[in-house]
Structure formats: C-alpha cells, structure tokens
Scaffold this active site. Structure first.
Site, PDB file in Angstrom:
ATOM      1  N   GLY A 108       3.182   8.363  -1.507  1.00 26.92           N
ATOM      2  CA  GLY A 108       2.259   7.637  -2.379  1.00 26.92           C
ATOM      3  C   GLY A 108       2.962   7.067  -3.595  1.00 26.92           C
ATOM      4  N   ASP A 109       2.223   6.273  -4.382  1.00 31.10           N
ATOM      5  CA  ASP A 109       2.744   5.684  -5.616  1.00 31.10           C
ATOM      6  C   ASP A 109       3.946   4.774  -5.372  1.00 31.10           C
ATOM      7  OD1 ASP A 109       0.829   7.326  -6.935  1.00 31.10           O
ATOM      8  OD2 ASP A 109       2.233   8.990  -6.783  1.00 31.10           O
ATOM      9  N   VAL A 130      10.588  -5.956  -8.983  1.00 31.26           N
ATOM     10  CA  VAL A 130      11.559  -5.569 -10.015  1.00 31.26           C
ATOM     11  C   VAL A 130      10.901  -5.324 -11.375  1.00 31.26           C
ATOM     12  CG1 VAL A 130      13.577  -6.608  -8.908  1.00 31.26           C
ATOM     13  CG2 VAL A 130      12.105  -8.038 -10.341  1.00 31.26           C
ATOM     14  N   LYS A 144       1.763   0.034  -4.205  1.00 34.18           N
ATOM     15  CA  LYS A 144       0.916  -0.721  -3.265  1.00 34.18           C
ATOM     16  C   LYS A 144      -0.069  -1.642  -3.991  1.00 34.18           C
ATOM     17  CE  LYS A 144      -0.474   3.128  -1.385  1.00 34.18           C
ATOM     18  NZ  LYS A 144       0.436   4.109  -2.003  1.00 34.18           N
ATOM     19  N   ALA A 159      -6.834   8.179  -5.207  1.00 32.94           N
ATOM     20  CA  ALA A 159      -5.855   7.091  -5.291  1.00 32.94           C
ATOM     21  C   ALA A 159      -5.840   6.493  -6.693  1.00 32.94           C
ATOM     22  CB  ALA A 159      -6.212   6.004  -4.284  1.00 32.94           C
ATOM     23  N   GLY A 160      -4.718   5.925  -7.056  1.00 35.33           N
ATOM     24  CA  GLY A 160      -4.627   5.236  -8.337  1.00 35.33           C
ATOM     25  C   GLY A 160      -3.709   4.048  -8.160  1.00 35.33           C
ATOM     26  N   HIS A 161      -4.290   2.868  -8.053  1.00 31.77           N
ATOM     27  CA  HIS A 161      -3.475   1.668  -7.840  1.00 31.77           C
ATOM     28  C   HIS A 161      -3.395   0.861  -9.134  1.00 31.77           C
ATOM     29  CE1 HIS A 161      -4.318   1.904  -3.242  1.00 31.77           C
ATOM     30  NE2 HIS A 161      -3.442   2.771  -3.659  1.00 31.77           N
ATOM     31  N   LYS A 170      10.372  -1.326  -7.358  1.00 27.04           N
ATOM     32  CA  LYS A 170      11.019  -0.637  -8.492  1.00 27.04           C
ATOM     33  C   LYS A 170      12.549  -0.592  -8.403  1.00 27.04           C
ATOM     34  CE  LYS A 170       7.482   2.069 -10.585  1.00 27.04           C
ATOM     35  NZ  LYS A 170       7.019   3.355 -11.057  1.00 27.04           N
ATOM     36  N   THR A 214      -2.831  15.005   1.939  1.00 28.36           N
ATOM     37  CA  THR A 214      -4.206  14.683   1.592  1.00 28.36           C
ATOM     38  C   THR A 214      -5.019  14.851   2.880  1.00 28.36           C
ATOM     39  OG1 THR A 214      -5.629  13.111   0.443  1.00 28.36           O
ATOM     40  CG2 THR A 214      -4.025  12.154   1.975  1.00 28.36           C
ATOM     41  N   PRO A 235       3.118  14.436 -14.428  1.00 29.32           N
ATOM     42  CA  PRO A 235       4.459  13.882 -14.205  1.00 29.32           C
ATOM     43  C   PRO A 235       4.787  13.940 -12.715  1.00 29.32           C
ATOM     44  CG  PRO A 235       4.569  15.959 -15.449  1.00 29.32           C
ATOM     45  CD  PRO A 235       3.117  15.641 -15.259  1.00 29.32           C
ATOM     46  N   GLN A 241      -2.592   6.366  -0.885  1.00 25.90           N
ATOM     47  CA  GLN A 241      -1.638   7.466  -0.732  1.00 25.90           C
ATOM     48  C   GLN A 241      -0.409   6.989   0.057  1.00 25.90           C
ATOM     49  OE1 GLN A 241      -5.198   8.533   0.067  1.00 25.90           O
ATOM     50  NE2 GLN A 241      -5.247   8.820  -2.130  1.00 25.90           N
TER      51      GLN A 241
HETATM   52  P1  IMP Z   1      -5.968  15.286  -2.733  1.00 27.33           P
HETATM   53  O1  IMP Z   1      -5.843  14.010  -1.976  1.00 27.33           O
HETATM   54  O2  IMP Z   1      -6.572  15.142  -4.095  1.00 27.33           O
HETATM   55  O3  IMP Z   1      -6.611  16.356  -1.913  1.00 27.33           O
HETATM   56  O4  IMP Z   1      -4.466  15.825  -3.013  1.00 27.33           O
HETATM   57  C1  IMP Z   1      -3.614  16.238  -1.961  1.00 27.33           C
HETATM   58  C2  IMP Z   1      -2.172  15.834  -2.256  1.00 27.33           C
HETATM   59  O5  IMP Z   1      -2.058  14.410  -2.182  1.00 27.33           O
HETATM   60  C3  IMP Z   1      -1.679  16.225  -3.642  1.00 27.33           C
HETATM   61  O6  IMP Z   1      -0.299  16.533  -3.566  1.00 27.33           O
HETATM   62  C4  IMP Z   1      -1.874  14.959  -4.449  1.00 27.33           C
HETATM   63  O7  IMP Z   1      -1.017  14.895  -5.561  1.00 27.33           O
HETATM   64  C5  IMP Z   1      -1.521  13.911  -3.412  1.00 27.33           C
HETATM   65  N1  IMP Z   1      -2.156  12.623  -3.659  1.00 27.33           N
HETATM   66  C6  IMP Z   1      -3.452  12.283  -3.455  1.00 27.33           C
HETATM   67  N2  IMP Z   1      -3.656  11.001  -3.782  1.00 27.33           N
HETATM   68  C7  IMP Z   1      -2.472  10.514  -4.186  1.00 27.33           C
HETATM   69  C8  IMP Z   1      -2.027   9.211  -4.611  1.00 27.33           C
HETATM   70  O8  IMP Z   1      -2.787   8.229  -4.679  1.00 27.33           O
HETATM   71  N3  IMP Z   1      -0.709   9.114  -4.946  1.00 27.33           N
HETATM   72  C9  IMP Z   1       0.144  10.159  -4.839  1.00 27.33           C
HETATM   73  N4  IMP Z   1      -0.215  11.373  -4.441  1.00 27.33           N
HETATM   74  C10 IMP Z   1      -1.497  11.545  -4.098  1.00 27.33           C
END
Ligand code: IMP
Length: 431
Positions: free
Chosen positions: A18-19, A420, A22, A45-47, A337, A245, A310, A230
């Site tokens: 993830g991250d 970049v 995207k 998710a956090g986009h 990146k 996840t 972090p 993710q």
């Molecule tokens: P959950 O999806 O909240 O159940 O978390 C399960 C795992 O997926 C954990 O390690 C979270 O940090 C990771 N995770 C869930 N969503 C994201 C995402 O959007 N980016 C990165 N890691 C994620």
C-alpha cells in the site's frame, strides 16, 4: 498519457504493502477515462492527491472525483462507512469539488457500523504484541460479518422495518460478546438505528444499482478505470497472511467488487514505489531499522494518510513485487517517488532471501512464520541529482535510468511512467 491509457479499461493496483502513490496516478489517468470505480477496502485507505499545492486526502471516494465530468462509483466490494463518506463529501464541497450526480454507490455494499470499529479496537488490544496494526476503521469485522452472513447492506437502509429488526438482532448478539467476552459497554441499537436512518437520507441521491450502471457504461463503450486500494501484499489471499487487510486487493477482486465481467478489464497497471514501505505489523525483509530508514521516512513523508502512523521503510523488494506482478497479471508499471532516492550514493534492490543456509528467489507463502529471513541485495549506483523537476525522459540521469532498467529486467515488465514528487504535474512519461 495516451500510451498509458490507450483504448482499454484499466485496473490500477498497488504492488507493495500500500501507499505506492495510487491516488496521484488515478487522478492523472482519470483525464483519459469516463468512469472510476473503487472495488474493495473502505476508509482504511488513504489516497493523497496534490493539485497546485492543495492537498486532498480521499478514503472512500474514488480519486477521480477531483476531475470534472467523471463518474465515480463505489462498488459492492467496498466496506462503506456512511459517516466517514458524508464527512469526506463535506470536505470536498468545502474545496468547491462537485459531489452530486457524479457519485454512485452500490446498494449491495456492506455497511460499517460502530460495533465493527469497537471489535477492531478490542481484537487488536487483545492480541497485544501479535496485533495486526489495523487502521481500526472496522474493516476486518465488517468483512467478517459479510462472509458470516451477518452483514447489513446499503439497500437494507431503505426498508426501515426490516432494517430495524435486523440491526436490533445483530446488535443484541454483538452486545453479548462485548459484555461477556470483553467486559465492554453494550451499544444501543436504537441510537445506531436513528443515526443510520439519517445517513440513509443523506446518501440516498448517490445510491443505485451499480451493476446496471456498470453494464450500461460498458454498452456505451465508456472507458473504465478500476482503482485498487491498499497493496497486493495486503491481499487476503496473496498477502503476508495474517498481516493483511480483509479484502481482495488484486485485479481479480476488481471484477467481483465492481460487479463486472473480468473480460471487461483489458489492462492491469501496477504502481510501485522506488523503495518499500509498510504500516502496521508483519514481515518486511528489506526493512531498514536505521538512520537511512528514518531518512526515507522524513524525505518521503512516510506517515499514514489515514492514521498518521509512521511507515516502516526499506529498500525495493523485487521478490515481493514479482509475486504481486504474477498474481495480478501486470502489463506495465508506474514507478513512484524516485526523487526520494536522489541523495543515495548506492541503492539496493532485494533480489532474494536466505532462510538459514538456504536461498530463495520466490516469495514464500509462510513469510510471517519465518523470522530468520534475510534479504539478498543487488547494488546499483545512485544518481546524486535532483530529479523532482525532471519532466522529460531525456533528462533522466544515467544512473537513474540504470536503476529503472535493472528493475524492468528483474521484474520482466516495462515502466511506463515515473513520478518524481507529490504534485499532479511531477511525472515523466517513458513511452
Ligand atoms: P485494516 O485494513 O484496517 O484491517 O488493516 C490491516 C493492515 O492493512 C494493517 O497493517 C494496515 O496498516 C494495513 N492497511 C490498511 N489500509 C492500508 C492502506 O491504505 N495503506 C497501507 N496500509 C494499509
């Protein structure tokens, strides 16, 4: 841009944990698509997308919303937290982004309720050192209920008697576990009912039969972009189980979660970061627990977009990415990146692992059980130049070109685009 998107419905997936960036790439690609669909995950998710120095963080709404005249669909595979959705809509509207007829929500999507968040939190606390490190957004418990046939879907909201009865029964059952097992406070089904009835009215304009909507879009030859959340290594089947996840992140999940035939996905585009990050617990063979790891975190702004945690940082893991490429059938990739590595004299790529005296170049299914795993690295020279202002492929320093070529050779797929920097404009087309 034309090359990245010509003539095909495309599924965009993260190839790491993830991250990978995207959100920004979806935003760029959306210019050439008509419909953007989220097919799994939820507000975990956090986009992040930066447009002219303005930052947008999206959790549930497809990143395509930031472009005018695009359809954005939240498919049936998404775990929908309506409170979070309404907050996000409010934030976007404050920034003059239109969210009205352009957003469609599947009536088949499962709803996240307060008890899901409570169970996420309690289950993590109970696990102690073994915790997954979830985002505590209730995603795992919501999908658990879906599979256990205890879920409540968006469509249920519009049958008040049925919804009330079902919610009452489910909450009473959850309360038994909350009180007897966890010694926690019981929740009031009535409070939840009232709140969700209000949500139901507010989201009503967006709710529709997205199966029909998608079928019509296909018939009308609209171009569709499937936006994965993710990363593939967090996929419920193919990730580093149990540190994953709870949804099908990979391209296969796109057909199910969007309610569309797999034959309508013509291209799979992988997104990979020039190094690796991971939030939460779980195996990470190329992790750097040193000053360099700290440097990458700072330079790359590697803090969770959803939780602010972090991120753990390390070198690019080609073994893990190769696994993700296979599972998704990736055609080509975007490398993000690159600029974060600008000041590195030497850059390492993980090309295998050792377990005791044995070496492997395949991603092991039982990585979480192998604490003795050590990375095997290939080293390439760094470029020691600022690449963040680079826009033309002829400006790529030779050592950076060598890094990209080396990755392409190891992974067996072409890199079509470089990112970049965080802004929409900070990209270099390679084809
Ligand atoms: P959950 O999806 O909240 O159940 O978390 C399960 C795992 O997926 C954990 O390690 C979270 O940090 C990771 N995770 C869930 N969503 C994201 C995402 O959007 N980016 C990165 N890691 C994620």
């Amino acid at each position: 841009m034309e090359n990245l998107t010509t003539g095909s419905n495309t599924c965009l997936v993260g190839l790491q944990w993830g991250d990978e960036g995207k959100g920004k790439i979806v935003d760029i690609l959306t210019e050439s698509f008509d419909v953007v669909v989220r097919y799994q995950g939820g507000s975990n998710a956090g986009h992040t997308v930066v447009i002219n120095n303005e930052k947008f963080v999206l959790h549930l709404i497809p990143s395509g919303i930031l472009r005018k005249n695009k359809w954005c669909v939240i498919g049936s595979g998404v775990a929908l937290d309506p409170g979070q959705l309404l907050e996000e809509i409010g934030e976007l509207r404050k920034k003059n982004i239109e969210v009205s007829g352009n957003l469609r929500i599947s009536e088949l999507a499962h709803l996240v309720f307060p008890y899901h968040k409570k169970f996420d939190e309690l289950s993590e606390s109970e696990k102690g050192d073994e915790k997954i490190g979830t985002t505590r957004r209730g995603i795992g418990p919501c999908y658990t209920d879906k599979m256990a046939r205890n879920g409540i879907r968006v469509a249920d909201l519009y049958h008040p008697d049925h919804f009330r009865q079902r919610l009452k029964k489910v909450v009473e059952e959850k309360n038994k576990i909350l009180v007897r097992l966890y010694d926690a406070e019981a929740l009031s089904w009535k409070d939840i009912y009232e709140t969700y009835c209000e949500y139901a009215e507010q989201i009503r304009p967006f709710v529709c039969n997205t199966v029909v909507f998608m079928a019509d879009a296909v018939k009308a030859k609209k171009k569709i972009l499937f936006e994965g959340a993710q990363g593939s290594l967090l996929d419920v089947d193919f990730g580093t189980y149990p540190f994953i996840t709870s949804s099908s992140v990979t391209a296969g999940g796109a057909a199910v979660g969007a309610g569309i035939s797999p034959r309508q996905i013509h291209k799979v585009l992988g997104i990979m970061k020039s190094y690796t990050t991971r939030v939460g617990s779980g195996p990470f063979p190329s992790e750097l627990n040193d000053a360099l790891g700290e440097y990458l975190r700072k330079k790359g702004g590697e803090y969770g977009a959803t939780t602010g945690r972090p991120r753990r940082c390390g070198w690019f893991d080609a073994v893990a990415v190769k696994h993700a490429i296979m599972v998704n059938g990736v055609d080509s990739a975007v490398l993000t990146k690159l600029d974060v590595l600008d000041e590195q004299r030497t850059i390492k790529i993980c090309v295998g692992y050792t377990f005791g005296d044995k070496a492997y170049d395949l991603f092991p299914p039982d990585l979480a059980a192998r604490s003795e795993c050590q990375p095997i690295y290939k080293e390439v020279p760094g470029w020691l130049r600022d690449t963040s202002k680079m826009r033309d492929r002829n400006d790529i320093p030779s050592q950076a070109k060598n890094y990209i070529d080396t990755l392409e050779k190891i992974l067996g797929i072409p890199v079509e685009m470089l990112s970049v920097g965080p802004d929409r404009g900070q990209v270099v087309n390679l084809v």
